[in-house]
Structure formats: structure tokens, C-alpha cells
Design an enzyme around this catalytic site. Structure first.
Site, PDB file in Angstrom:
ATOM      1  N   ARG A  96       0.832  -1.211   0.000  1.00 56.64           N
ATOM      2  CA  ARG A  96       0.000   0.000   0.000  1.00 56.64           C
ATOM      3  C   ARG A  96       0.862   1.254   0.000  1.00 56.64           C
ATOM      4  NH1 ARG A  96      -5.186  -2.054   3.753  1.00 56.64           N
ATOM      5  NH2 ARG A  96      -6.049  -3.255   2.021  1.00 56.64           N
ATOM      6  N   TYR A 138      -6.343  -0.092  -6.735  1.00 47.91           N
ATOM      7  CA  TYR A 138      -5.730  -1.388  -6.377  1.00 47.91           C
ATOM      8  C   TYR A 138      -5.026  -1.383  -5.029  1.00 47.91           C
ATOM      9  CZ  TYR A 138      -1.527   0.071  -9.238  1.00 47.91           C
ATOM     10  OH  TYR A 138      -0.464   0.681  -9.810  1.00 47.91           O
ATOM     11  N   GLU A 139      -4.681  -2.564  -4.554  1.00 46.80           N
ATOM     12  CA  GLU A 139      -4.139  -2.760  -3.193  1.00 46.80           C
ATOM     13  C   GLU A 139      -5.085  -2.229  -2.121  1.00 46.80           C
ATOM     14  OE1 GLU A 139      -1.729  -4.643  -2.607  1.00 46.80           O
ATOM     15  OE2 GLU A 139      -0.694  -4.757  -4.522  1.00 46.80           O
ATOM     16  N   GLY A 140      -6.378  -2.434  -2.335  1.00 48.35           N
ATOM     17  CA  GLY A 140      -7.382  -1.917  -1.397  1.00 48.35           C
ATOM     18  C   GLY A 140      -7.846  -0.549  -1.860  1.00 48.35           C
TER      19      GLY A 140
END
Lengths: 582, 582
Positions: free
Chosen positions: A292, A432-434
Site C-alpha cells: 500500500r 488497487y491494493e485496497g
């Protein structure tokens, strides 16, 4: 458009904003000369090797041919040069062939890589996640056979999480890992959105895959982490037959065309358990903070690239008469509204850069500081700042890329100009990545409660110290102290309200999650710029950026409190029918 | 994804927000039944004919083949059906074959057209500009030969302003119109960014071209307006030889691929003067207000389309557990943060719609009200609101399209989903017909001074009336009155500061131009939503939208005053060298 790697700005941000000096004891080899030399060399590689192939990556993209991915023109060679130059091993442990430098320095170098060529930068970024997972949770075999190849960059890594029905919701995933009776597993299932899932830049690819085992508990508690390599490897590291992993297709995306986004089909692929059975999601989250933060740095990076492009255009394009000079025709740069916009873009980039690098320094301290107390405090800081670094910086990326198009006028909408690519590329980073919504929920749902609220209390104490320093500084900075103080007070009020609501009315708190992350991020961003302006060797620009940010961003923070504390009363009752859906 | 034409919302906005009823005397034929019937029919055409070809328009686009433009698949047939159904003639004068209905109704119908298919909608939009120019400034020949064909839609029109060196700066244009000795002119020069400059949907195209005449004064005072048709036409309307107008190329754009953006080469083309010699820019500006309002409606339209797509997705996609219902898996719609975002998108759309339709009603009153005083006051309102309608609504378009992608998560980044197209298409609207920066400069440079400040004073008086009505309304609306009042007070302070600075330190004022347009637009947007919520037949949703907007947007308006009044001190001293450019 040429890309100038922001080497000086990164060195300044590391030293004077992110307190890189705190790492001196834990990382003695990362002295000033080394930092400067690493940044300089990474900047040269980014601007001379990676930036020139960025446009071709967008135009041609990666292609699926006869079931294998052919990288965009120049990408495979650039990757090999990247690995040979040692850029994949900077922060890895010397135990696995790495250089053992701080992650903060790695983030700084990768920011330049992402700015030069975001589609390319995703490849090493995903490998870093695999390196972290295997270093923390891998078996001896993983550490001897796979890890050194990932660290050296001879092979790359991927993360296989998402399935069509399971995006943000990992509990819904269905890929199965069945014991093969010989200590291994057989993987069956479909994964989507797999970044650099296949390519022709290396001989092998190490896939880390989340999957269920038969009879595992439902939900996230039944998920385990597996390793499945593209080509099978024996215990001596010798490559054998191909594995039953197939590329089912490439996505046709809005941007980052040079990054192959694959549908991966595991059709009885041989796989090995990584870490403990049913601990896959927990293992995955140990790498998630790092991933993140990397994406946050991507947000900063694409903003930097878009800003440079707009700045260059504003210096070349002449149009109209300057209200300052009266000259006709004047550069766009000499029109007040345009220059204000450029300064605001630059201020937000420096704020985002400061947040990401501060998070990285916290991660390094949490990992390597000598005393337990420092490690614990740094861990809290890392955990608290990570969702802000990810979401706030990527929102800045999208915003600045959009302003970059705008400064170009009509030329900005023409693909050949290049500004449009940044606008398209940037748009994935808040997703992306949450997603940034998930980050906001993580912030209020998990991070506010860390150590009973000590994480956020510590952060606010540090910001107060800077406010006191602003009050004691030269006269041009004292008005900013009031702005930052008012913002901090609003952040404190918002936090107190959320902590109270979290406990008894979660939907009220969740309704304001995104608004809170923005409020806190705007405030922390101002803190970063203030630290820069207060630095003993700060140039005039640092004060100018701080004041523009204070009046344009910090001044609006107190007004954001209302959005945080609005609650859910007006949305809970809204039905699709009331919105016209029947 | 299906598109639902927002017929009910448009009818509501016309009646209860934009005060369409004030047009009853001037446009007796535009009664309630007619309005409903026109909106309904336009909605059917937009959703059934135009929306289905939008994606093909994006994918395939317009092509240049052997020197002529081939429209995107289905576009030429759709255009013919559009014209045959009478949609090109709604607000044109019956003198030229038009239906004589109010522009406000035309804007409402075109908003649906733009939402269904923005690339298509640009074609009739440009014709409207040509119709307006010829109706106001054309010769008898123009009015008898060209105007009826444009009104019927048998031919289309274009506006040829921009040249490579002359975008926002018309003074720099160099296309030459040389008298041909027979009362006509010969045009030579290159124009760029010409929307629908060529196509295969009609037999002829009427180009309106800004050019200089020999020995004309320099700058904008030497520019005249000319008509050059693609195919020459005699006084009886009979088409003859082709004219020397050639398409030099099509731009490769970020979005609106179905709209051919042409380089037009005038190589000795026969042309006719429109209006008075050297009055070209003034003539052009008589259509500019209308064109800018149309673009504002495009901003609203693309936001509506993106919002619908996101709303539909949020109802179909299940992911995670709802904090409200506890159900697993739950629709995205049932997650508080997502629903808040959707409501905020919807509120901004209704605010933008209200601003655009109010501007259109003012334009209709300025044109057709019986008494001079009403016409004059309405003209001031139209002129004041036009830059806000254009810039604020198109900024909303980009913002909402970006949020629309975000709500889709990873799927939003995949082109097949459709959300990405809206994000790409929307990006042109803050740029063309005068960038939003130009709108902000127009607002403070020209509009604040209109009638010695009476235009803005009148607007604020009207907003104050609504604040009083909110105070007297049901309890759920009274807190909003304070928010709107605080915003209005900030707008008044900002206005007073700008009026004072304008007179003696223009760069100070210009530095805050964009910030001021946003501040005033946010305030006027809140006024629009308040009028909707106060309507006697308002549904609960109107109050919900108003409250979400009040706490999320209006509450931040007072904090924006600082950005308006920051002045130029911190930017005037910044050099390219200080920003790292050497």
C-alpha cells in the site's frame, strides 16, 4: 517531454521532512554520501532508460501471443538492465543477497521509477511483495531456491488474490488447493487482475496465490498462501518442466498498458504452502502495508510526472498577455491563475512525498531500531500513516494528473502530447491494493483504535510540536501556524467523534470514513510542508509552497468536519426506487 | 449498461429550480403538456437510438479515409433520424423553419442526448452555434439558403476558431480572407480542433471561420467572420462544385472518439462575409454564451451517465457485509461510504443541472420577455451565470466520472465496463469553448463589473430570499439555512475583495480567479438544491440531497475565502529555476 528525476527534492524530503537521520544507528551504511549516490544513480536509470519507453508501452502495450505474454517494446531489456544494476535488491536482507538499505531509500528510488514509467514499475513492485512474504513466512526451500532469484531480479513475483466474485472481499474466494499426498498441493481456480502475471523478461515467475484447502473453515479463516512457480524448480534450484499455470487473457485497460494484467488459470498446478495453514490472509497482510505504501508512492510519482509535463508546457506555450509583465505574447507560466495552479500541484506532491517517506522511515524504525520502545512507537506510526499514504497520495495523483491535462488546454486532450496518459495511468492507483474507500474504513475501523488511540494521539503531539516551531519561526511562517492549528483541532474533533460513534453506531462512523481520511490527510500534508519550510537550509520555495497550501487546503479543513460528523441519517433511508431505479 | 433518460428529474428542475414558469407569457406554446411530451420523446430517442451506439463510437471512432471522414458505426444513420424527428429545430425561430420553443427546453433535451452519447451530441451542438450566428448576423442569402438547412438538420455547421498558435488567444490567428473581386473572399489557412469538421451524415457542411482580411488592424480588431460551405451553393440553394476545403487529419484523442476532430485546410476556399467586417470576434461572442452553456450541460450530462452506471453497478455487485443490515454478501449500495458517495454525486448533478437550466431560462427571458426591465435583468443573470454553468458543471462532470470509476473498483479500470469511457469523455469539457481558467477570468474580469456590480448583487439577493424561505420551512431544512447563509456571506466577502483588487492590482485578483469561481459555484449549487427541496411537491430525496450537499460542500465554502484572497505575493517571485527547471 523529458523527465527530470526529482533527486534533489527526494533527498530534501528524506532528510528534512521524513527524519531519515533517525535511521543512522540502525542503518549505518546508509550515510549521506550513499543516499545521494543511490538517488542520483536511480534518477539516471529512470530518466534515461525507463522514461523513453513509457509512451511505446502505452501505445503498443503488452500482448498475448500463443498463450504467452510478450512485453511492450523495450520493457524486457529494460527489466534485465534494471535487475543487473541491482535495483531489485536495495532493501532486501543481505541473507538473501540484498543490500540491506532502508526501505525509505527504496521507496525514494522507486518513486522515480514509477514516475518515469508506471507500467514498468509495477513489475519490481510486485516482486517486492513476494520477497517480503517469503522472507517472513517461507520455508528453507523457499528461502534457498526462490528468494535469492527474486532479490537478484532474475525471476519476478506476483500476488494472486482477486477472483471475479472476490475483489475487496477476500472471504468470497474459491480457488482450491488440494493436498497431492506428497507434501505439496494442487491448485485449481481462476484469478483475475494479476499484474505482470506473465511476461518474457525472465525465465521464471513466482506466483503467490491465496486459496482454500478442502474442509477449511469458511470465510477468511480458511484461506492459505501458496507458491506456484511458472516453471518447476528442484531443491538445487534447477528448472524443470512447466507448471499447469496458464494465462487466460489480458485485460483491456484505461491505462498502464505496458503492464500485462492477466487472467491466471491454475489447472492442477503444483503448489507449496507458504507459512501456516489457514493463515494466508494474515500472511498476506504482512506484505500489504508495504504494498500500500508503494502504491502511495506511485500516486506521488504520477503527480510528479504530470506536474513536470505541465510545467514544461507552461514555459514553452505562449498565449495572451501577462497581467504581471504586460508582455505579449506571454508564457502560460506568466499568467497568475496558471502559476498558482502549478504551485498548488507542486505543494501537494511535496506533501504526499513527505507522507510516504515518513511512513517508510517509520517502517524501517519498526523493523530495525535498537530499542523496543522506538520499534513499537514506529510500528504504530507506520500502521496509522499507511492508509493515508495510500489513499491521500493516490487521490493527489489523480487530481494533479487532471490539472496537468487542464494546463495544456486542447493539447492536453490529444494523446500524442502525453498528459492524457498520466491521467489514464493515475486512475488505477486509488483502486488497487485496497480501494481508497477500504483505506478509509481501515483508518477508522482499525487504526484509530491502535494502542487505545495512542497512535493518533502521538501523531497529533508531533504536529503540535511543529506548530510551536512555526509560531517561533520567522514572521512569514507564523500565520501558517494558525492554519495548521485550526486544521489539527478539527482533526482532533473529528477523531473524538469517530471514536465515540465507532463504539455504538458504526454506520454513522463509516458514512464519514472517506471525509475523515481526507481531513486527516490534508492536515498531515500541511505538517509535512511545514517541516520542509522550517528546515535550516530550506529555500524560499518551501515557504511559498507552504503558504499556498495553507490558504488553499488547510484553510478548508475545519469546514470538512461537518462531512465527517454528518452521520447516516440522510442516507440510510434512501432506496434505489427513490433514486429512479425500478 | 442501460441508460435511463432522467426525464422526471429534468421536468422537476425546469419547474421548481429554474423557474420555467416565468416563460409562460413569452412562450405560451411551451405549456406543461408540451414540455412533458418533448422531454419524454427526447428521452426515448436518447436512450433507444443514441445510447446503444455510444460504445462503438468509442471503440471504432471516426476514420479519415481517402480524405473524407467516415462517421463511427451507426452515427450517420442516427443523425439522419435525429434530424428527421425534429431535434435540430426545437428552439430555432419559426422564420427559419424552427419550432420556436424555449432554449431552456432545448438544453434539457440536449442534456439527455449528451448523456446518451456525447460524441454524437457535439454534432448538433455545433450546428446550433452556426444557426445562432446566421440568424443574428447573416445576409438575406445566408438566411434563405443556409439557415433553413441547418435548422432542419439536412446540413450541419462548424465553428473554425483555433489555429496551432491561437487557442485561448484569438488575437494570434493568421488565416487570411482575401477579397476575390466579385464580392466574395478567398480563404487560406489552417484550423485545428474542428469538431465534426467533416463527416458522411449530410450532403453539405457549413463552416463558419474566423479570419483576417488584408490590411486589417492587428489583434482581435482585425478579425472577421466568414461562411465557407463544403459544397458550393447558388442563390436558389442548388449545390454545385466542391469547395477548396480539405481535412488535413483527425486528432487521436483521450475521449469522444466518435466525434471527428479535424485539422481543416482552407486552400483558396470560396467564402462569404458574415456580419460586419472586423466584427468577427464580437459576432462570435454572441454565440459563445450559448455554446458555453451547452458545454455546461454536457458536464451535467456526463456526470449523470457516470452516476447511473455506478448506481447500477452498486446494486448488482455484492461484496462484504453491510454495516447496516449485517447481511453477507451485501450490495455495494448497502455500504455507508458507497451510498454517501452516490448521494453526493447525485446532489452535484442536480446542482449543476439547476445552474444550467436557470441560465437557459435567463437567456430565454433576455430574448423574449415582454418588458425591457425583465429582459435587462435576465441578460445580466445569463451573463453572470454562464461562466459558472460552463466551468462548475464541467468540473462536476470530471469529478463525478472519476468517482464513477472508483465505485466500480477494479472493474472501473477495464474498458469493457464503460465507466472508463465517461472518465475519458468528460475530460474535454473543462477545456473547450474557453478553458475553465478562462471562464474564471471572465467571471472576475467582466462579469463582476456588469451594471456596476448589479448582476452579482441581484443574484445574492435571490439567494437570500431562499435562505429566508429555508428558515421558515420545516425543521429538517432550517440547519441548511445557516450553511447557505455562511456560504453566501463568504461569497459576498470574496466578491467585495475582488472588486476592490480588480481596480488596482489585477494579478492579485487573477491569482484567485479559479478559487472564486468554485466558491461562488458551490454556493449557487446549494441554492439550486434548496429551491428543489422547498418545492411544494418535493419528495424526501430532495431534502436528503440538500443536507448531504450542505454538510459536504457548503460547510467548506467559508474556508475557500482564504484561497480567493491569497493574492499573488507568493507566486510572483517563483521562477522556473526555483522549480528545478534549468
Amino acid at each position: 517531454m523529458t523527465f527530470r528525476a526529482p533527486v534533489r527534492d527526494l533527498a530534501f524530503a528524506l532528510r528534512h521532512v521524513a527524519d531519515f537521520g533517525r535511521l543512522a544507528d540502525a542503518y549505518p551504511e546508509a550515510d549521506a554520501d550513499t543516499v545521494d549516490a543511490v538517488l542520483e544513480a536511480a534518477g539516471v536509470f529512470a530518466s534515461e532508460v525507463l522514461a523513453p519507453i513509457n509512451r511505446q508501452g502505452d501505445l503498443v502495450g503488452a500482448k498475448l501471443e500463443n498463450g504467452v505474454v510478450r512485453s511492450a517494446p523495450g520493457f524486457a531489456d529494460a527489466y534485465k538492465a534494471f535487475a543487473e544494476a541491482g535495483w531489485t535488491s536495495l532493501a532486501a536482507s543481505p541473507d538473501h543477497g540484498g543490500q540491506g538499505l532502508p526501505k525509505a531509500l527504496e521507496i525514494a528510488t522507486l518513486e522515480m521509477v514509477q514516475a518515469a514509467n508506471m507500467a514498468f514499475g509495477l513489475c519490481p513492485m510486485l516482486s517486492l511483495g513476494a520477497i517480503e512474504a517469503l522472507a517472513l513466512h517461507g520455508t528453507d526451500r523457499h528461502k534457498s531456491v526462490f528468494l535469492p532469484k527474486l532479490v537478484s531480479g532474475e525471476w519476478t513475483g506476483t500476488m494472486n488474490l482477486t477472483e471475479p466474485q472476490a475483489g475487496s472481499d477476500l472471504a468470497a474466494l474459491t480457488t482450491m488447493a488440494t493436498p497431492d499426498g506428497q507434501g505439496g498441493y494442487t491448485l485449481s481456480g481462476q484469478k483475475i487482475f494479476i499484474t505482470w502475471g506473465d511476461h518474457d523478461a525472465t525465465d521464471n515467475i513466482v506466483h503467490l496465490v491465496l486459496a482454500r484447502t478442502p474442509d477449511a473453515p469458511p470465510g477468511v479463516k480458511g484461506i492459505s498462501l501458496f507458491l506456484a512457480s511458472k516453471v518447476l524448480v528442484d531443491d538445487e534450484g534447477k528448472m524443470g518442466a512447466g507448471n499447469d499455470v496458464r494465462v487466460g487473457g489480458l485485460e483491456h485497460k484505461l491505462g498502464i498498458h505496458g503492464s500485462p494484467t492477466c487472467v491466471m488459470l491454475f489447472e492442477g498446478a503444483k503448489a507449496e504452502l507458504v507459512g501456516k495453514l489457514h493463515q494466508g490472509v494474515a500472511h498476506m497482510f504482512t506484505m500489504m502495508n508495504a504494498a500500500r505504501l508503494q502504491v502511495g508512492a506511485q500516486g506521488t510519482a504520477i503527480a510528479e510526472r504530470a506536474y513536470q509535463q505541465a510545467l514544461n508546457f507552461s514555459l514553452e506555450r505562449v498565449q495572451g498577455r501577462s497581467a504581471w509583465t504586460g508582455a505579449y505574447p506571454s508564457r502560460l507560466f506568466d499568467h497568475p491563475d496558471v502559476r498558482r495552479t502549478l504551485l498548488l500541484m507542486k505543494a501537494k506532491i511535496e506533501a504526499a512525498r513527505g507522507i510516504c517517506l515518513s511512513t517508510a522511515v517509520a517502517a524501517d524504525l519498526a523493523h530495525a531500531a535498537a530499542d523496543e520502545e522506538t520499534r513499537a512507537a514506529a510500528k504504530l506510526r507506520e500502521e496509522l500513516l499507511t492508509p493515508i499514504a495510500k489513499a491521500w497520495s493516490t487521490d493527489v495523483g489523480v487530481e494533479v494528473a487532471s490539472l496537468g491535462v487542464q494546463i495544456h488546454g486542447g493539447m492536453g486532450f490529444i494523446e500524442e502530447t502525453g498528459a492524457a496518459q498520466h491521467y489514464r495511468d493515475a486512475r488505477i492507483t486509488p483502486i488497487y491494493e485496497g480501494t481508497n474507500g477500504i483505506q478509509a474504513i481501515d483508518l477508522i475501523g482499525r487504526k484509530l483504535g491502535l494502542a487505545d488511540g495512542q497512535a493518533v494521539a502521538d501523531l497529533m503531539d508531533d504536529i503540535r510540536d511543529t506548530i510551536e516551531a512555526l509560531k517561533a519561526a520567522e514572521a512569514s511562517l507564523t500565520p501558517v501556524a494558525s492554519r495548521l492549528e485550526a486544521a489539527l483541532n478539527a482533526a482532533a474533533s473529528a477523531t473524538a467523534w469517530l471514536v465515540e460513534r465507532r463504539a455504538r453506531a458504526m454506520p454513522d462512523a463509516l458514512s464519514g470514513a472517506t471525509a475523515y481520511l481526507k481531513l486527516l490527510g490534508d492536515t498531515v500534508g500541511g505538517w509535512m510542508l511545514a517541516k520542509g519550510a522550517l528546515a535550516p537550509e530550506a529555500e524560499a520555495l518551501r515557504g511559498q509552497l507552504l503558504r499556498v497550501y495553507a490558504e488553499s487546503v488547510l484553510a478548508q479543513v475545519p469546514g470538512q468536519l461537518a462531512a465527517v460528523t454528518l452521520g447516516d441519517a440522510d442516507i440510510v433511508a434512501v432506496t434505489p426506487e427513490a433514486l429512479g431505479v425500478h
